[in-house]
Enzyme design. Structure first.
Site, PDB file in Angstrom:
ATOM      1  CE1 TYR A 185      -3.636   2.497   0.930  1.00  0.00           C
ATOM      2  CE2 TYR A 185      -2.324   3.093   2.832  1.00  0.00           C
ATOM      3  CZ  TYR A 185      -3.411   3.460   1.910  1.00  0.00           C
ATOM      4  OH  TYR A 185      -4.312   4.489   2.199  1.00  0.00           O
ATOM      5  CB  ALA A 186       3.608   2.123   2.386  1.00  0.00           C
ATOM      6  CB  THR A 222     -13.881   4.294   5.631  1.00  0.00           C
ATOM      7  OG1 THR A 222     -12.402   3.755   5.543  1.00  0.00           O
ATOM      8  CG2 THR A 222     -13.770   5.788   5.351  1.00  0.00           C
TER       9      THR A 222
END
Ligand SMILES: NC(=O)c1ccc[n+]([C@@H]2O[C@H](COP(=O)([O-])OP(=O)(O)OC[C@H]3O[C@@H](n4cnc5c(N)ncnc54)[C@H](OP(=O)(O)O)[C@@H]3O)[C@@H](O)[C@H]2O)c1
Ligand SMILES: *[C@@H]1O[C@H](CO)[C@@H](O)[C@H](O)[C@H]1NC(C)=O
Length: 303
Positions: A185-186, A222
């Protein structure tokens, strides 16, 4: 003694920095009738951003994989004030779909004023195992979270040039500060910063009409984020989604280069810049290592 003074100066600088509200100025009236495409609109921040544009009377195209969710949202957008809504289901894992969605949105709305690139897939919090499965996940994550942003933006450039439009790239603190357990992700978020930062300079160099805003988000409330973070990272509270969406629309409308939300995330960025070791120590302390499970053994490939 001097340490106390260093402390005082740091606190002063931090307060000024945090209070520095470079509040973007934007004529919200200009959003009426604006043509907007929001990706990752079937949940979380994307849905709220679409709603925020609808409230200002924008025409909105929405995309994600779950068509049912998009159809539901479409009703809400019309009720909120959008004069027209286009539902464009598809998976951003396919780069030709990323381009196709933008092409269809431009065709349906007769142009494009705001391209909100927000979708994200595959971002589990887990140790980097370094095996074939991990590599496969990294490649898929790169495709969904980075390459499809590039494809979608590239397809939209012509229409955005004609309208003097804006591209809003939704990124993360993880795209600016190296963080453990989220390497795929990073790295895709760092890539977004690099690519779109570079493209922005290029557009300025050629006097283009197009502006690019990059959003650096902290922890936002979220379902996806909370289910990943809860129990694993301790002592962090998520910021609410609706004000975040509002800040994103303001930033796109005002065409600012960058926006950080929530404000406290600026403190992390400042520490990263001036006292990275201190920030790393603080951050490491927040991980609930027992909840993360035993790290996988390091392996090498056969042959
Ligand atoms: N929430 C946070 O704490 C936080 C922090 C920093 C940055 N951000 C950034 O904010 C953005 C939104 O995050 P969120 O928390 O709102 O996440 P979310 O609720 O999980 O929303 C992700 C959206 O992306 C869509 N999506 C996932 N895989 C896709 C695929 N293969 N093709 C097309 N669409 C796909 C999902 O819809 P479908 O499943 O229907 O396709 C969904 O609409 C992301 O860019 C995220 O990195 C969030
Ligand atoms: C730039 O955008 C304006 C509208 O904001 C438009 O009138 C103009 O034609 C655009 N310029 C180009 C080169 O497309």
């Amino acid at each position: 003694m001097w340490k106390r003074w260093v402390g005082v100066v740091v606190v002063l600088v931090a307060s000024v920095y945090l209070a520095w509200d470079d509040e973007p100025t934007c004529d919200k009236g200009s959003l009426r009738g604006a043509r907007v495409l929001v990706t990752g609109a079937s949940s979380g921040i994307g849905s709220q951003v679409a709603l925020e544009f609808a409230r200002h009377g924008s025409r909105v195209s929405i995309t994600a994989r779950r068509e049912g969710r998009l159809e539901q949202l479409s009703e809400q957008l019309l009720a909120a004030g959008a004069p027209e809504v286009t539902v464009l289901p598809g998976s951003m894992e396919e780069l030709n779909v990323a381009r196709g969605v933008v092409r269809d949105a431009v065709r349906a709305m007769g142009g494009l004023d705001y391209l909100i690139l927000n979708h994200v897939g595959l971002s589990p919090i887990s140790w980097w195992a370094g095996d074939d499965a991990a590599t496969e996940l990294l490649m898929r994550s790169t495709r969904i979270n980075f390459l499809s942003f590039v494809s979608a933006a590239s397809e939209g450039l012509e229409a955005l040039e004609a309208s003097g439009g804006n591209i809003l790239v939704v990124s993360s603190l993880c795209g600016k500060i190296p963080s453990p357990l989220v390497a795929p992700y990073a790295s895709s978020k760092f890539a977004l910063e690099g690519f779109f930062g570079s493209l922005r300079q290029e557009l300025k160099l050629r006097n283009s009409n197009i502006s690019i805003s990059i959003a650096t988000l902290g922890y936002i409330n979220t379902d996806t984020a909370v289910s990943q973070v809860q129990g694993r990272l301790l002592g962090v509270e998520p910021a609410p989604v609706a004000p975040c969406a509002e800040a994103l629309v303001d930033a796109a409308c005002a065409r600012v280069d960058s926006i950080v939300y929530p404000g406290v995330a600026r403190l992390a960025l400042m520490l990263h810049r001036w006292a990275p070791a201190l920030l790393q120590r603080q951050a490491q302390g927040a991980y609930n290592v027992t909840a993360l499970g035993t790290p996988p053994a390091f392996t090498r490939s056969e042959g």
